[in-house]
Design a protein around this motif. Structure first.
Motif, PDB file in Angstrom:
ATOM      1  N   TYR A   1       0.836  -1.201   0.000  1.00 24.55           N
ATOM      2  CA  TYR A   1       0.000   0.000   0.000  1.00 24.55           C
ATOM      3  C   TYR A   1       0.876   1.259   0.000  1.00 24.55           C
ATOM      4  O   TYR A   1       2.091   1.198   0.180  1.00 24.55           O
ATOM      5  CB  TYR A   1      -0.904   0.006   1.236  1.00 24.55           C
ATOM      6  N   ASP A   2       0.231   2.395  -0.200  1.00 21.78           N
ATOM      7  CA  ASP A   2       0.911   3.689  -0.128  1.00 21.78           C
ATOM      8  C   ASP A   2       1.720   3.748   1.174  1.00 21.78           C
ATOM      9  O   ASP A   2       1.168   3.534   2.260  1.00 21.78           O
ATOM     10  CB  ASP A   2      -0.157   4.792  -0.151  1.00 21.78           C
TER      11      ASP A   2
ATOM     12  N   TRP B   1       2.514   6.035   2.951  1.00 17.92           N
ATOM     13  CA  TRP B   1       1.908   6.974   3.914  1.00 17.92           C
ATOM     14  C   TRP B   1       1.135   6.225   4.980  1.00 17.92           C
ATOM     15  O   TRP B   1       1.163   6.612   6.157  1.00 17.92           O
ATOM     16  CB  TRP B   1       0.980   7.936   3.169  1.00 17.92           C
TER      17      TRP B   1
ATOM     18  N   GLU C   1      -7.373   1.010  -1.057  1.00 16.35           N
ATOM     19  CA  GLU C   1      -6.539   2.034  -1.677  1.00 16.35           C
ATOM     20  C   GLU C   1      -7.288   3.360  -1.795  1.00 16.35           C
ATOM     21  O   GLU C   1      -6.710   4.437  -1.570  1.00 16.35           O
ATOM     22  CB  GLU C   1      -6.074   1.551  -3.041  1.00 16.35           C
TER      23      GLU C   1
ATOM     24  N   VAL D   1      -7.417   4.929   1.689  1.00 17.25           N
ATOM     25  CA  VAL D   1      -6.125   5.503   2.090  1.00 17.25           C
ATOM     26  C   VAL D   1      -5.911   6.849   1.401  1.00 17.25           C
ATOM     27  O   VAL D   1      -5.497   7.835   2.039  1.00 17.25           O
ATOM     28  CB  VAL D   1      -4.975   4.525   1.769  1.00 17.25           C
ATOM     29  N   ALA D   2      -6.190   6.915   0.105  1.00 12.43           N
ATOM     30  CA  ALA D   2      -6.018   8.174  -0.619  1.00 12.43           C
ATOM     31  C   ALA D   2      -6.935   9.256  -0.079  1.00 12.43           C
ATOM     32  O   ALA D   2      -6.525  10.423   0.069  1.00 12.43           O
ATOM     33  CB  ALA D   2      -6.275   7.941  -2.108  1.00 12.43           C
TER      34      ALA D   2
ATOM     35  N   ARG E   1      -5.610  10.404   3.287  1.00 13.16           N
ATOM     36  CA  ARG E   1      -4.400  11.217   3.136  1.00 13.16           C
ATOM     37  C   ARG E   1      -4.771  12.642   2.753  1.00 13.16           C
ATOM     38  O   ARG E   1      -4.165  13.605   3.240  1.00 13.16           O
ATOM     39  CB  ARG E   1      -3.490  10.596   2.092  1.00 13.16           C
TER      40      ARG E   1
END
Length: 322
Positions: A173-174, A176, A311, A314-315, A318
């Protein structure tokens, strides 16, 4: 993004003869035709069955899928508690049909709806109808103890588990996310209070759990209205939960980002931004953690769908948290 790895539900001829006979006995007439509805994320039959008496929508699952058997029983129990005016097809009956001793099939029958599933990628008029549905569900007030508290069934500990265990798949995953897990685990503690309320929550509302109908009561300016199906997880909570909860799937299925979708249909007036963030953190934990688990028999596309929603969550987080 395509997360729909080929999967075909069982159809009417696939059911054991004793199960077909039991269903026809409940329907009071032989089945003369059927249409399978292959979307969704469970293993059972989901078909509109036609008889000389009319049509009925039937879901059926065998004992080899024990989790789904329990889920169908729960759906029957909770669907029966939905109040008047809730935008949902009516539950007609539940049957448990024995194929052999200790091996029952669970069958649910609902009013058949003349409608269609939303198209993917999303069309704006259809998306507006389903976003309106999410808000409409959240306008229905519930008395105490009518349905379970949504907060009590919210998986609000999975970010904390990810922070403690740091599974290897997390690195896919990212970055972050891994760097923020401790902070997010603290926010996650606020999620049960964030989703508390006295409103109806579907709990699993997405495009595949909505049916679009043309015209009729409550239709939007485009002539469409949406009804919610698959009421396995309804509860009593905050009015924003279904709208927020469906937005990651909307993006995955070719729709706009959550922020863009909320410009089409804003959150209910008075929704607290921190409550939305806390709920989103819990959703993120659920989708990310689930995506790292082994595949579910009979639903090969589920983990990929959870991964894509993780995903998207998460975006979105963020952008909200920086």
């Amino acid at each position: 993004m395509d997360v729909t790895t080929a999967r075909t539900r069982p159809v009417w001829p696939d059911l054991p003869a004793v199960v077909r006979a039991g269903i026809e006995a409940r329907l009071g007439a032989p089945v003369t035709g059927w249409t399978s509805h292959d979307g969704g994320y469970s293993q059972g039959l989901a078909s509109t069955l036609r008889t000389d008496h009319g049509a009925v929508f039937v879901k059926a699952v065998g004992p080899e899928h024990s989790f789904t058997v329990g889920l169908y029983r729960q759906e029957a129990e909770r669907s029966a508690l939905l109040g008047e005016g809730v935008p949902a097809p009516r539950l007609q009956w539940l049957a448990e049909l024995g194929v052999e001793e200790g091996a029952d099939w669970v069958v649910l029958a609902f009013d058949a709806v003349e409608g269609r599933a939303p198209a993917h990628p999303w069309r704006e008029d259809e998306l507006r109808a389903v976003l309106d549905l999410a808000v409409e569900v959240g306008t229905h007030a519930l008395g105490a103890e009518v349905l379970p508290e949504f907060a009590d069934e919210l998986p609000a500990q999975l970010v904390g588990r990810l922070a403690a265990e740091r599974p290897g798949g997390l690195a896919s995953y990212d970055p972050w996310l891994a760097g923020q897990l401790d902070r997010l685990a603290t926010i996650e503690l606020e999620a049960p209070a964030a989703v508390a309320g006295d409103r109806l929550v579907h709990g699993d509302l997405r495009g595949d759990n909505a049916v679009l109908v043309e015209g009729g009561r409550g239709r939007g300016p485009n002539g469409l209205r949406a009804l919610a199906v698959d009421w396995a997880y309804p509860g009593r909570g905050a009015g924003f939960c279904d709208l927020v909860g469906m937005l990651p799937a909307v993006q995955v299925e070719g729709g706009p980002t959550p922020e863009e979708a909320l410009r089409l249909r804003p959150l209910p007036a008075g929704t607290d931004a921190d409550a939305v963030t806390a709920y989103l953190v819990a959703l993120t934990g659920y989708f990310v953690h689930s995506s790292l688990q082994p595949p579910v028999p009979g639903i090969p596309h589920l983990r990929a769908f959870q991964r894509a929603q993780g995903e998207a969550c998460v975006a979105w987080l963020r952008r909200r948290l920086g």
